[in-house]
Enzyme design. Sequence first.
Site, PDB file in Angstrom:
ATOM      1  N   CYS A 129      -9.065   1.752   0.724  1.00 36.29           N
ATOM      2  CA  CYS A 129      -8.622   0.914  -0.401  1.00 36.29           C
ATOM      3  C   CYS A 129      -7.500   1.572  -1.188  1.00 36.29           C
ATOM      4  O   CYS A 129      -6.451   0.982  -1.404  1.00 36.29           O
ATOM      5  CB  CYS A 129      -9.821   0.613  -1.299  1.00 36.29           C
ATOM      6  SG  CYS A 129      -9.376  -0.246  -2.790  1.00 36.29           S
TER       7      CYS A 129
ATOM      8  N   GLU B 218      -0.699 -10.849   4.319  1.00 32.65           N
ATOM      9  CA  GLU B 218      -0.317 -10.161   3.085  1.00 32.65           C
ATOM     10  C   GLU B 218       0.889  -9.245   3.332  1.00 32.65           C
ATOM     11  O   GLU B 218       1.844  -9.249   2.559  1.00 32.65           O
ATOM     12  CB  GLU B 218      -1.486  -9.321   2.569  1.00 32.65           C
ATOM     13  CG  GLU B 218      -2.600 -10.162   1.978  1.00 32.65           C
ATOM     14  CD  GLU B 218      -3.791  -9.328   1.501  1.00 32.65           C
ATOM     15  OE1 GLU B 218      -4.568  -9.850   0.712  1.00 32.65           O
ATOM     16  OE2 GLU B 218      -3.929  -8.163   1.912  1.00 32.65           O
TER      17      GLU B 218
HETATM   18  P1  FAD Z   1     -13.255   3.437   3.638  1.00 38.25           P
HETATM   19  O1  FAD Z   1     -12.701   3.181   2.296  1.00 38.25           O
HETATM   20  O2  FAD Z   1     -12.407   3.097   4.806  1.00 38.25           O
HETATM   21  O3  FAD Z   1     -13.637   4.989   3.668  1.00 38.25           O
HETATM   22  C1  FAD Z   1     -14.081   5.640   4.819  1.00 38.25           C
HETATM   23  C2  FAD Z   1     -13.663   7.101   4.752  1.00 38.25           C
HETATM   24  O4  FAD Z   1     -14.401   7.850   5.701  1.00 38.25           O
HETATM   25  C3  FAD Z   1     -12.189   7.295   5.100  1.00 38.25           C
HETATM   26  O5  FAD Z   1     -11.574   8.191   4.188  1.00 38.25           O
HETATM   27  C4  FAD Z   1     -12.243   7.919   6.496  1.00 38.25           C
HETATM   28  O6  FAD Z   1     -11.114   8.698   6.781  1.00 38.25           O
HETATM   29  C5  FAD Z   1     -13.513   8.724   6.387  1.00 38.25           C
HETATM   30  N1  FAD Z   1     -14.135   9.075   7.672  1.00 38.25           N
HETATM   31  C6  FAD Z   1     -14.281   8.297   8.777  1.00 38.25           C
HETATM   32  N2  FAD Z   1     -14.975   8.946   9.725  1.00 38.25           N
HETATM   33  C7  FAD Z   1     -15.293  10.152   9.201  1.00 38.25           C
HETATM   34  C8  FAD Z   1     -16.022  11.270   9.687  1.00 38.25           C
HETATM   35  N3  FAD Z   1     -16.611  11.241  10.887  1.00 38.25           N
HETATM   36  N4  FAD Z   1     -16.139  12.368   8.900  1.00 38.25           N
HETATM   37  C9  FAD Z   1     -15.579  12.415   7.661  1.00 38.25           C
HETATM   38  N5  FAD Z   1     -14.892  11.368   7.148  1.00 38.25           N
HETATM   39  C10 FAD Z   1     -14.760  10.251   7.897  1.00 38.25           C
HETATM   40  N6  FAD Z   1     -10.624  -4.864  -0.121  1.00 38.25           N
HETATM   41  C11 FAD Z   1     -10.650  -5.505  -1.317  1.00 38.25           C
HETATM   42  O7  FAD Z   1     -11.723  -5.616  -1.923  1.00 38.25           O
HETATM   43  N7  FAD Z   1      -9.510  -6.037  -1.867  1.00 38.25           N
HETATM   44  C12 FAD Z   1      -8.313  -5.941  -1.248  1.00 38.25           C
HETATM   45  O8  FAD Z   1      -7.305  -6.417  -1.775  1.00 38.25           O
HETATM   46  C13 FAD Z   1      -8.252  -5.263   0.002  1.00 38.25           C
HETATM   47  N8  FAD Z   1      -7.065  -5.116   0.647  1.00 38.25           N
HETATM   48  C14 FAD Z   1      -7.017  -4.415   1.832  1.00 38.25           C
HETATM   49  C15 FAD Z   1      -5.773  -4.264   2.454  1.00 38.25           C
HETATM   50  C16 FAD Z   1      -5.692  -3.586   3.648  1.00 38.25           C
HETATM   51  C17 FAD Z   1      -4.344  -3.407   4.298  1.00 38.25           C
HETATM   52  C18 FAD Z   1      -6.864  -3.029   4.229  1.00 38.25           C
HETATM   53  C19 FAD Z   1      -6.784  -2.269   5.527  1.00 38.25           C
HETATM   54  C20 FAD Z   1      -8.089  -3.175   3.628  1.00 38.25           C
HETATM   55  C21 FAD Z   1      -8.178  -3.877   2.413  1.00 38.25           C
HETATM   56  N9  FAD Z   1      -9.406  -4.057   1.742  1.00 38.25           N
HETATM   57  C22 FAD Z   1      -9.450  -4.729   0.547  1.00 38.25           C
HETATM   58  C23 FAD Z   1     -10.669  -3.576   2.326  1.00 38.25           C
HETATM   59  C24 FAD Z   1     -11.136  -2.271   1.673  1.00 38.25           C
HETATM   60  O9  FAD Z   1     -10.125  -1.307   1.768  1.00 38.25           O
HETATM   61  C25 FAD Z   1     -12.405  -1.806   2.397  1.00 38.25           C
HETATM   62  O10 FAD Z   1     -13.367  -2.840   2.340  1.00 38.25           O
HETATM   63  C26 FAD Z   1     -13.008  -0.570   1.751  1.00 38.25           C
HETATM   64  O11 FAD Z   1     -12.083   0.495   1.708  1.00 38.25           O
HETATM   65  C27 FAD Z   1     -14.241  -0.146   2.567  1.00 38.25           C
HETATM   66  O12 FAD Z   1     -14.818   1.003   2.012  1.00 38.25           O
HETATM   67  P2  FAD Z   1     -15.687   1.975   2.924  1.00 38.25           P
HETATM   68  O13 FAD Z   1     -16.298   2.957   1.976  1.00 38.25           O
HETATM   69  O14 FAD Z   1     -16.577   1.199   3.803  1.00 38.25           O
HETATM   70  O15 FAD Z   1     -14.654   2.713   3.889  1.00 38.25           O
END
Ligand code: FAD
Length: 503
Positions: A82, A227
Amino acid sequence: MYIHKCCIDHCCVHAQAHKDGSLQQLLNGENEAYDYDLIVIGGGSGGLACSKEAASLGKKVMVLDYVVPTPKGTTWGLGGTCVNVGCIPKKLMHQTAMLSTAIQDARKFGWEFDESVTHNWETMKTAVNNYIGSLNWGYRVALRDKNVNYVNAYAEFIEPHKVKTTNKRGKETFYTAAKFVIATGERPRYLGIPGDKEYCITSDDLFSLPYCPGKTLVVGASYVALECGGFLAGLGLDVTVMVRSILLRGFDQDMANRAGAYMEEHGVKFIRRFVPVKVSVVLIAVGRDACTDKIGLDKVGVKVNPKNGKLPVNDEEQTNVPHIYAIGDILEGKWELTPVAIQAGKLLARRLYGGSTVKCDYINVPTTVFTPLEYGSCGLSEERATELYELVYHSLFWPLEFTVPGRDNNKCYSKIIYCSSSSLRHMNDRVIGFHYLGPNAGEVTQGFGVAMKCGVTKEQLDSTIGIHPTCAEVRRQRLTGSACLRLCFVSKMKNMTYLICRI
Ligand code: FAD
Ligand code: NA7
């Protein structure tokens, strides 16, 4: 009967300890045996929220976060998708593009300035990335303040309660914990055709690209594709979107097509029913893969859906292995949105360590697609709603701000779907879908999200007094008897406002 206060306190502590599982752990001598109470794998939206909450409830917590560089070598700091390559840079670049429209409007409102207006990619990229850098720093400080031990290393399970971590210098370290939360998120999918990793970029590269991408082909038609294509076109670039089937799969198709039509009218080209077979320079946005295949889940027996790599969990975000939980984008059948990951992470920590029983509510989550004409929605699409017995009210409208510049007359649109009186009794008159295409869609939709969570009915919406002059008030048009024509707040546009009744 007299009961000593100590006994009550004792019983309360026992009840709490039983509820959050710590009694069982104490009996098993678990907490002494492990380095941490909780290890969170992934320092993104969900992982950071969960780890901070667990630490503030007195637990010993570690968060492991590591970004595997893209094939182009792009990498970033703490905070996950994000903040680094998702919502934040996307919205700031969308804002950059919207300013171009504002500059054009400004002349009509009397602003005078030199003819030539140009955009400098490098300036925008640097400003956006400096801001992201400050957020990365803020996350590190917040973890330190809460006593969460953050380690920048890649984690994989090697035993049910043990992970191996590898840092960027290749150094391996091992840690154990009583419980784990997997929050590893997703990464962009590639096309699997010759030249894709060599010549294409994804959203992971775009936001920190050192040069302006120029003429761009965007492959994919979901929200990330539209987007990105939208703001690139807004910066004045020549953009083409290659669509395999439909726009914005999963969203209301009427709204999706309107958002697409607006882009087309504003210079974005669409190539429909095509897929690429070979590439030179392209932005691909054809979906994202869950980061679950290289973290040793097979070694600890966590079930994964082999088709999409997603983790099935129960309604408490618990995997089939009781001490391993999962949140965020890697969950099967759940929203892939930052606020959802944060809410799930916080509530999970409170249930695990704070005696709470509150579960994450995945129903009626509001969201917005930041296409050039923004699209906000909450609840069911019209397609999904037709399974129920529903009524749809819809209305085209012309925001006041667009009138003086004389642009985009009759392009904004809002729609409310609600259960008619003769449909499911308990849903009587309930609003089950809200869709809005227009300026500030996120701000408008958020309020409707609250109302829908409270079970708002059409009648209540009708009796709510609007704020004038705004776009949000447009939905409040009243039906005149059983007639299909209603008055819109843009009263001169009666012919654009009508009601669809499916009875
Ligand atoms: P993430 O935020 O992806 O975090 C996962 C982390 O774990 C990352 O830092 C990764 O590197 C790390 N990781 C992975 N594997 C390992 C490992 N084995 N060991 C250690 N670290 C690891 N959502 C909205 O609500 N509004 C928006 O406007 C929006 N726009 C978006 C635009 C784009 C271009 C994208 C791609 C996504 C967007 N999203 C949006 C979605 C949002 O970014 C995700 O839903 C959110 O970041 C998910 O959070 P998460 O904690 O599941 O994973
Ligand atoms: P989505 O929502 O998975 O959509 C993928 C889009 O890419 C969709 O339009 C697909 O078309 C299209 N696609 C998929 N494969 C191909 C190939 N091989 N060729 C051409 N087009 C293809 O992905 P997003 O990137 O928008 O978002 C994923 C998540 O990222 C989102 O939920 C947020 O968490 C952030 P289809 O409709 O299947 O024909």
